[in-house]
Design a protein around this motif. Sequence first.
Motif, PDB file in Angstrom:
ATOM      1  N   LEU B 307     -21.301   5.500  -7.428  1.00  0.00           N
ATOM      2  CA  LEU B 307     -21.102   6.740  -8.186  1.00  0.00           C
ATOM      3  C   LEU B 307     -22.329   7.641  -8.025  1.00  0.00           C
ATOM      4  N   TYR B 361     -16.981   7.817  -4.345  1.00  0.00           N
ATOM      5  CA  TYR B 361     -16.451   7.975  -5.701  1.00  0.00           C
ATOM      6  C   TYR B 361     -15.292   7.013  -5.927  1.00  0.00           C
ATOM      7  N   ILE B 398     -14.520  15.140  -7.761  1.00  0.00           N
ATOM      8  CA  ILE B 398     -15.272  14.598  -8.894  1.00  0.00           C
ATOM      9  C   ILE B 398     -15.301  15.656  -9.985  1.00  0.00           C
TER      10      ILE B 398
END
Lengths: 319, 528
Positions: B307, B361, B398
């Motif tokens: 992340l 992600y 995101i």
Amino acid sequence: MSSPILKLIAQRIALGIILLLAISVLIFAGTQILPGDVAQAILGQSATPESLANLREQLGLNDPAYIRYFHWLGGVLTGDLGTAMSSGQDIATSIKGRLWNTLFLAFWAAIVAVPLAIALGLTAVRYRNGWVDKLISGLALASTSFPEFFIGYLLVYFFAVKWQIFPAISTVYEGMPFGERMQAIALPATALTLVVLAHMMRMTRAAILNVMQSAYVETAELKGLSAFSVIRKHAFPNAIAPIINVVMLNLAYLIVGVVVVEVIFVYPGMGQYLVDHVTKRDVPVVQAVGLIFAAVYISLNIIADIAAIVANPRLRHPK
Amino acid sequence: MSNELEFLSRRVASGKLSRRDFLGRAAALGIAAPFANALLSSAARAAGPVKGGTLKAGLVGGESTNSLDPALMMTQVPFAFGKCWGEMIVELSPEGKLENRIAEDIGSSKDAKVWTLKIRDGVEFHNGKTVTAEDVAATLERHSDEKSKSGALGYMKGIDTIKASGKEVVLTLKEANADLPYLLSDYHLIVQPNGGKDKPDAGISAGPYVVKTNEPGVRHGGERFANYWQGDKMGHADQIEVIVINDATARTAALQGGQVNMINRVEPKIVDLIKRVPGVTIRNHAGPGHYVFIMHCNTAPFDNNDLRMALKLAIDREEMLNKVLRGYGSLGNDFPINASYPLFTEIEQRKYDPDKAKFHYKKSGHDGTVLLRTSDVAFPGAVDASQLFQQSAAKAGIKIELKREPGDGYWNEVWNKQPFCASYWGGRSTQDQMYSTAYLSTADWNDTRFKRPDFDKLVLAARAELDEAKRKQMYHDMAVMVRDEGGLILPMFNQFIDATGAKVEGWVDDPHQELMNGYALAKCWLQA
């Protein structure tokens, strides 16, 4: 002077003192509500729980609020405003110079603004509803409608940057020659004058126009007095009470409302001093400055009240 | 052609040709203004400094709460004024080398644990006394004492004993530190008579100017110190003055109106306007300061390196540099070091890559939004930068949710407390200082919660390493660790943007701090 007047005056003063006490409670309460406390502000990024606790203890921040209030009030009454937490300097000493600077600026702004406003007001009445009246009112209202910082920056742009007549920054210091000092405050004083001018001018105009409707003014006109003498001798004395009121309100504004102008022109007065210490959460200084501002405001209002009473013949010569 | 230019520039330096005429003729010869300007200033330097006059600076960063006690200096005005009246033990030169001042020579034992400072002869304090080894030792002692609340305390704690004998001061460290001379160049460590123990805010040292006026938050002034030990290099103007002008517009107006000769912190958005003003020169140069977004490596969801990597790849650095800093900065690469530090090694630049970001992600398994806290006080333009980040991340799938925090209390309530926020670092003078302050597991200001025993070991090993090549390699390895596994997103380094008015000569860009590392007033002069 007769006793009813004295009694009225005494009442006003007593009211003022009570008001001031009430304000001191408000100021104290207000500074307690600010987010974060002094200990945290002093230590800043480097605060650890232990150092915070130690500093709070040392500064007496652990006492209940009302005890701290009476401690503070007791100090103020004996002329001790305490010491600034951020720099450890005595507040009374550091405020003295600053207050003097603020008063100096306010004084010169008032010397220009008050007679100018009243003269313009009288002229507007003399030529009421004509183009002179409209021009004066229009210009004065326009200058008041602009925010102070805008007027300030306009003055700087033209007088300091373009024509370079006056300095852009108004740093004054002790021992500065009078001429240089006057040159330094020229722009901020002009900005302040423009800000307060319209209010006083319009009020003068309205108050005098009000009495111009009366029978005795008509009589004066009929007996052949010139328009200006009618206004000066008959209308103005009877319109003085509201004019004094609005003048005093604006004088108070010149002292307590100059924060923005002081910051723009970098003038070392009370406003800048207050802003610096608010950002540092220096509560004693903020309280002291707040109280001084309140005192100035209230006492100028008392003076206005008293002047209005004294100027009123019905009160001066009671039946 | 170059001969003609050189001739012209010498004529300007000797006052026979105006600067504007020179630039005009240079343009006629097809020379770009920046190059012509550079030529001009080198000619002025070659002609030698002019003594006399009053040099004034209008600076942001002064408050009525400031003190002359060097231990308490925090903001720009006390810093810059301190460089005028104070003299240092050792200083960093504009090239990043060590420049000996009161210490004539600094030597260490082989293990970098015992350091010896040899004190220079004949340096005089403003009060007429000679600077002794005892004064230097007392200065260091005072700054090592918790009670002094010194800004240098953090580094000084590493010193175990301080001894003065004859002309030498011997420092024994608790742990080896090859960077000690750099630490001694900290701007707080101004040498004072008896270390300032008697009266810390007396404003007496051995610098080029004697303190004449000190009105905190208003102005500070100094007069040339006749017995300054290197008067040929510094202290050219007869008087110097620092005027506190915290309002950006007032500062610019004062420079344009000629009330001050130099200002600091010109806002990037008005640089292009100021440039056009006759006589004004913009002095912008890279420094170690950087704008960052910081994630706590130990707090969900940021405890997942995929992340973190996704977010690092989802920021468009070039766009941010152009829009927020208007190009007055350089690209960041997710480690806090750039070319302004000694022993810097270039590492491949990380670029905006939405596809790769999307990949990381997905791999992280995170779902939903990521909360980023921001505020105007984090750095100038932080809110805009956060919005740019939000948009560029959205293209990678995101979702960043922005929360605008009040400026009041941002450093107490948000920074170093919340897991993801915008922030700012001013940088330090050595890599060791930067990493020790914010990336050691034990550091109070480890604002990314980067806790790696192998990294800590490397920091300590590099600190004690006297072999430069080996050290450089170690710093490279540390940078890679922070860049690829840390919680730091560093989109850009900002520049110092100062400006000088007409006739100011002798300017030398210094990467360490704004205003020539604070020496602009002491080292510049007014061309007659």
